[in-house]
Motif scaffolding. Structure first.
Motif, mmCIF file in Angstrom:
data_model
loop_
_atom_site.group_PDB
_atom_site.id
_atom_site.type_symbol
_atom_site.label_atom_id
_atom_site.label_comp_id
_atom_site.label_asym_id
_atom_site.label_seq_id
_atom_site.Cartn_x
_atom_site.Cartn_y
_atom_site.Cartn_z
ATOM 1 N N SER A 34 1.009 -1.149 -0.075
ATOM 2 C CA SER A 34 -0.099 0.223 -0.018
ATOM 3 C C SER A 34 0.853 1.351 -0.144
ATOM 4 O O SER A 34 0.519 2.370 -0.618
ATOM 5 N N TYR A 35 1.999 1.295 0.721
ATOM 6 C CA TYR A 35 2.714 2.499 0.713
ATOM 7 C C TYR A 35 3.679 2.875 -0.550
ATOM 8 O O TYR A 35 4.129 4.024 -0.720
ATOM 9 N N GLY A 67 1.486 2.618 -3.209
ATOM 10 C CA GLY A 67 0.374 3.055 -4.010
ATOM 11 C C GLY A 67 -0.106 2.284 -4.944
ATOM 12 O O GLY A 67 -0.920 2.563 -6.018
ATOM 13 N N ASP A 126 -2.710 -0.646 -6.169
ATOM 14 C CA ASP A 126 -3.807 -1.237 -6.066
ATOM 15 C C ASP A 126 -4.377 -2.391 -7.025
ATOM 16 O O ASP A 126 -4.176 -2.529 -8.009
#
Length: 356
Positions: free
Chosen positions: A52-53, A55, A57
């Protein structure tokens, strides 16, 4: 070639905390590239953790990869390299996705030729070599097992529950880092790697390095923020322990600069875009006199088995990602709990097979 994307969610065996945050599960995408050879369908696999860090998805990355499927379908032969192919069809593709495709192609290429990938790199052409592909002659580099940040009692409990010959200890989120190492040292004589995840200052690092060396720490990984070059130069000159770059060494262009500030580099295959650039980074690091480590994110056995092909070329390794999850969707490279050395499956390519 056919491109298939397999999305998974990997629950963590324990909450995993570093200086950047905490997580209890890891979404990931396993990429499959397949071709038909002599009427037999053969597949190669790679992995892109959806961290997640960075970015990432899962749904969006699945869409991006799926949109590339027609370009792969037009290829009757394997591309000379994934890098050259992607320059034509997706030059701006995220490094994590480039990595998954690069590893899948290298795996597929070795499977088509019927040999383990690490031996294909060394010019071996048969699965039937009498010395098991020269395995005993390869450098044996053990992997560490990571103890994530937590209250010290929980870190001690995790260490005692998972005996291992080398540990990486995540630090950098508070003022009790030395106390953590002292507490852990009471329960094992195993060497420690310390990863501060950019959480220290130069003054802290230099002071702690002397204490940590006395406590059996081998090196300190990325103690300072990447933009603190003045502090990093001080640490490089005055630390009692070697300093290994992680966040400061993302891609090939970073290697030469790191030689001025670090004693070694930790190569993350997903960050640099695959095994192909990772091997160039290793070669350049050796030219610069740097120690070389390869590390993982939280990945299944697909990602770990790909990275493990680099083990004969490394000084240090952090390949415990599949040990930290509870529902590994694949079988592949495992590690001996006594020595930390890789146990390679008797299969070509990177040696993985999907089981879920």
């Amino acid at each position: 070639m056919q491109l298939i994307v397999h999305p998974y969610t990997l629950p963590m065996a324990n909450p995993f905390r570093i200086a950047h945050g905490s997580r209890t599960e890891q979404p990931t995408l396993i990429v499959e590239l397949s071709t038909v050879s002599m009427t037999t369908r053969i597949s190669g696999y790679g992995e892109a953790p959806m961290t997640s860090y960075y970015g990432l998805d899962s749904a969006e990355c699945t869409r991006v990869l799926t949109d590339l499927a027609p370009a792969f379908a037009q290829k009757k032969d394997l591309p000379e390299s994934m890098e050259s192919f992607l320059e034509e069809v997706a030059p701006d593709l995220h490094p994590f996705l480039r990595c998954a495709l690069d590893v899948a192609l290298e795996d597929l290429r070795a499977r088509v030729q019927g040999v383990p990938l690490r031996h294909l790199w060394r010019g071996k052409t048969s699965m039937d070599s009498p010395d098991r592909y020269g395995e005993a002659k390869l450098r044996q580099t053990p992997t560490c097992y990571t103890i994530g940040l937590a209250p010290v009692e929980e870190m001690v409990r995790k260490l005692k529950a998972f005996p291992w010959p080398i540990y990486k200890i995540k630090l950098g989120a508070g003022d009790d880092d030395l106390a953590i190492i002292r507490a852990l040292r009471k329960h094992t004589e195993a060497p420690f790697y310390v990863d501060a995840n950019t959480g220290w200052t130069a003054e802290q690092t230099i002071a702690l390095s002397h204490e940590l060396k006395a406590l059996g720490v081998v090196f300190i990984e990325q103690p300072l923020k990447t933009d603190d070059l003045t502090g990093q130069k001080e640490v490089f000159q005055h630390s009692a322990l070697p300093i290994i770059a992680d966040e400061s060494c993302q891609t090939e262009v970073d290697v030469d600069r790191c030689a001025r500030y670090f004693h070694g580099i930790n190569i993350k295959v997903v960050k640099c875009g695959g095994l192909t650039p990772a091997r160039r980074m290793i070669a350049r690091a050796r030219e610069q006199g740097l120690k070389v480590m390869a590390g993982c994110m939280t990945e299944s056995s697909v990602g770990i088995s790909g990275i493990a092909q680099l083990l004969p070329e490394l000084d240090y390794a952090d390949m415990d990602g599949a040990m930290l999850i509870t529902n590994d969707p694949a079988r592949g490279v495992t590690f001996d709990p006594v020595t930390g050395y890789a146990i390679y499956p008797d299969r070509p390519g990177i040696g993985v097979e999907l089981i879920a």
